[in-house]
Design a protein around this motif. Structure first.
Motif, PDB file in Angstrom:
ATOM      1  N   SER A  49       5.326   5.103  -6.729  1.00 41.94           N
ATOM      2  CA  SER A  49       5.104   5.066  -5.293  1.00 41.94           C
ATOM      3  C   SER A  49       6.372   4.528  -4.629  1.00 41.94           C
ATOM      4  O   SER A  49       6.943   3.537  -5.106  1.00 41.94           O
ATOM      5  CB  SER A  49       3.911   4.165  -4.947  1.00 41.94           C
ATOM      6  N   VAL A  50       6.820   5.174  -3.561  1.00 41.37           N
ATOM      7  CA  VAL A  50       8.072   4.794  -2.896  1.00 41.37           C
ATOM      8  C   VAL A  50       7.834   4.632  -1.401  1.00 41.37           C
ATOM      9  O   VAL A  50       7.196   5.475  -0.772  1.00 41.37           O
ATOM     10  CB  VAL A  50       9.165   5.860  -3.124  1.00 41.37           C
ATOM     11  N   ASN A  81      -0.271   1.144   2.491  1.00 41.92           N
ATOM     12  CA  ASN A  81      -1.526   1.084   1.735  1.00 41.92           C
ATOM     13  C   ASN A  81      -1.352   1.042   0.213  1.00 41.92           C
ATOM     14  O   ASN A  81      -2.171   1.592  -0.531  1.00 41.92           O
ATOM     15  CB  ASN A  81      -2.398   2.289   2.137  1.00 41.92           C
ATOM     16  N   LEU A  82      -0.287   0.381  -0.253  1.00 40.89           N
ATOM     17  CA  LEU A  82      -0.033   0.311  -1.697  1.00 40.89           C
ATOM     18  C   LEU A  82      -1.183  -0.349  -2.449  1.00 40.89           C
ATOM     19  O   LEU A  82      -1.473   0.004  -3.594  1.00 40.89           O
ATOM     20  CB  LEU A  82       1.268  -0.448  -1.965  1.00 40.89           C
ATOM     21  N   LEU A  83      -1.859  -1.294  -1.813  1.00 37.80           N
ATOM     22  CA  LEU A  83      -2.950  -2.010  -2.489  1.00 37.80           C
ATOM     23  C   LEU A  83      -4.040  -1.061  -2.972  1.00 37.80           C
ATOM     24  O   LEU A  83      -4.676  -1.310  -3.997  1.00 37.80           O
ATOM     25  CB  LEU A  83      -3.533  -3.070  -1.553  1.00 37.80           C
ATOM     26  N   LEU A 141       3.751  11.122 -12.217  1.00 34.83           N
ATOM     27  CA  LEU A 141       2.967  11.452 -11.034  1.00 34.83           C
ATOM     28  C   LEU A 141       3.482  10.606  -9.880  1.00 34.83           C
ATOM     29  O   LEU A 141       3.960   9.484 -10.079  1.00 34.83           O
ATOM     30  CB  LEU A 141       1.487  11.120 -11.293  1.00 34.83           C
ATOM     31  N   PHE A 142       3.404  11.144  -8.656  1.00 35.61           N
ATOM     32  CA  PHE A 142       3.803  10.391  -7.471  1.00 35.61           C
ATOM     33  C   PHE A 142       2.593  10.239  -6.551  1.00 35.61           C
ATOM     34  O   PHE A 142       1.876  11.211  -6.295  1.00 35.61           O
ATOM     35  CB  PHE A 142       4.923  11.124  -6.723  1.00 35.61           C
ATOM     36  N   VAL A 143       2.350   9.000  -6.074  1.00 38.79           N
ATOM     37  CA  VAL A 143       1.236   8.784  -5.152  1.00 38.79           C
ATOM     38  C   VAL A 143       1.762   8.223  -3.833  1.00 38.79           C
ATOM     39  O   VAL A 143       2.687   7.413  -3.812  1.00 38.79           O
ATOM     40  CB  VAL A 143       0.171   7.819  -5.733  1.00 38.79           C
ATOM     41  N   TYR A 144       1.154   8.677  -2.740  1.00 37.70           N
ATOM     42  CA  TYR A 144       1.567   8.257  -1.400  1.00 37.70           C
ATOM     43  C   TYR A 144       0.308   7.987  -0.578  1.00 37.70           C
ATOM     44  O   TYR A 144      -0.151   8.838   0.185  1.00 37.70           O
ATOM     45  CB  TYR A 144       2.405   9.372  -0.769  1.00 37.70           C
ATOM     46  N   LEU A 180       1.751   1.524 -12.825  1.00 38.46           N
ATOM     47  CA  LEU A 180       2.190   1.885 -11.487  1.00 38.46           C
ATOM     48  C   LEU A 180       3.533   1.218 -11.202  1.00 38.46           C
ATOM     49  O   LEU A 180       3.683   0.005 -11.390  1.00 38.46           O
ATOM     50  CB  LEU A 180       1.156   1.430 -10.443  1.00 38.46           C
ATOM     51  N   VAL A 181       4.512   2.008 -10.757  1.00 39.35           N
ATOM     52  CA  VAL A 181       5.815   1.480 -10.353  1.00 39.35           C
ATOM     53  C   VAL A 181       5.961   1.700  -8.852  1.00 39.35           C
ATOM     54  O   VAL A 181       5.863   2.836  -8.373  1.00 39.35           O
ATOM     55  CB  VAL A 181       6.968   2.169 -11.108  1.00 39.35           C
TER      56      VAL A 181
END
Length: 304
Positions: free
Chosen positions: A208-209, A217-219, A279-282, A233-234
């Motif tokens: 996640s960037v 909303n990283l939490l 995988l990338f999450v946003y 998770l990074v």
């Protein structure tokens, strides 16, 4: 043509608006090398990415307040004093790359364009201080009213400009954002191994960037990882009060070995991290556009 830009973000910022500003300068220099381009910044700051651009293109230069008076009042120079300097230096067109224009630009002979990225402070005021909302509303509205043309970076932002500022539809052009071509370039195993070792990263992880703030909303992603077995998770982003809140949750729920938060990523390592990710999450609650999504897709990483 001699074109000037509000270069504050290009010089002083290393993410978001800074990336956009440098990208616009880069592609204009590449596709329209016959013009002269001047990035005006209130203060100097060491910036390797900016140095690469000015080293690559002879037609791209940096400029700062020209007098000792405006050097002392650099913030005021950017919103007022810069206009007379632009006229003296023969600027024909000025582009406010980050939501603002000098307040008196419309009184000069110089044509102007402003890029509006988002009006999140009006859509979601709870994420902003009251004084900041008032300043942004005034500056952004004036820029939209005074500009000869407005660039919106998405159809959503265009709709918001019309809705909140009552700007005519035909004054706004939607020009989508891109990202640096470096994200699409293949990365060697040697480079991947170097970056993995430098940051102590696991073999497989979700990435996640973005600035680690409430709206991003990283939490939510951290809580999702908590429910999964052996998933890492990074998160890459600037340290904030919200980042402390996320870190406290990580420690309280024993996730220190599976959630890796990196605040000070070295220059040039971000593209390699995308290529390392599975995988990338946003999970952001709202974005004007969301450049990291394009960066991830360019690197060939699946995106949620």
């Amino acid at each position: 043509m001699r074109i000037g830009f509000d270069g504050k973000r290009a010089v002083q910022n290393f993410t978001g608006l800074g990336n956009y500003s440098r990208y616009v300068a880069d592609i204009l220099c590449h596709f329209y090398p016959e013009n002269d381009y001047v990035l005006y910044a209130p203060k100097k700051r060491e910036n390797k990415r900016m140095n690469l651009l000015t080293g690559q293109y002879r037609q791209l230069t940096l400029a700062y307040p020209a007098t000792s008076f405006w050097k002392k009042l650099s913030s005021l120079w950017r919103v007022w004093g810069i206009t007379s300097q632009l006229e003296k230096e023969g600027i024909e067109l000025f582009h406010g790359l980050s939501n603002e224009l000098p307040l008196n630009i419309h009184k000069s002979r110089i044509k102007s364009i402003v890029t509006i990225h988002d009006l999140i402070f009006l859509r979601y005021p709870q994420y902003y201080q009251s004084i900041d909302r008032k300043i942004y509303t005034y500056k952004f509205r004036k820029a939209c009213e005074n500009a000869d043309k407005i660039i919106a970076i998405s159809e959503c932002t265009k709709r918001d400009i019309i809705r909140y500022f009552n700007i005519p539809d035909d004054k706004i052009e939607v020009v989508y954002q891109g990202c640096d071509p470096v994200f699409a370039r293949p990365v060697s195993k040697k480079e991947k191994d170097r970056v993995r070792a430098a940051y102590g990263l696991p073999e497989r992880f979700i990435l996640s960037v973005g600035t680690i703030e409430e709206r991003k909303n990283l939490l939510l992603a951290v809580k999702a990882v908590e429910k999964l077995d052996d998933v890492h998770l990074v998160a890459i982003g600037k340290s904030t009060d919200y980042a402390k809140k996320v870190q406290d949750y990580v420690e309280a729920h024993g996730l220190e070995n599976r959630v890796h938060i990196i605040h000070n990523l070295k220059f040039g390592d971000l593209p390699i991290l995308y290529h390392l990710a599975s995988l990338f999450v946003y999970p952001s609650r709202f974005e004007g556009f969301g450049i990291p999504i394009v960066e991830a897709l360019s690197a060939g990483v699946p995106v949620i």
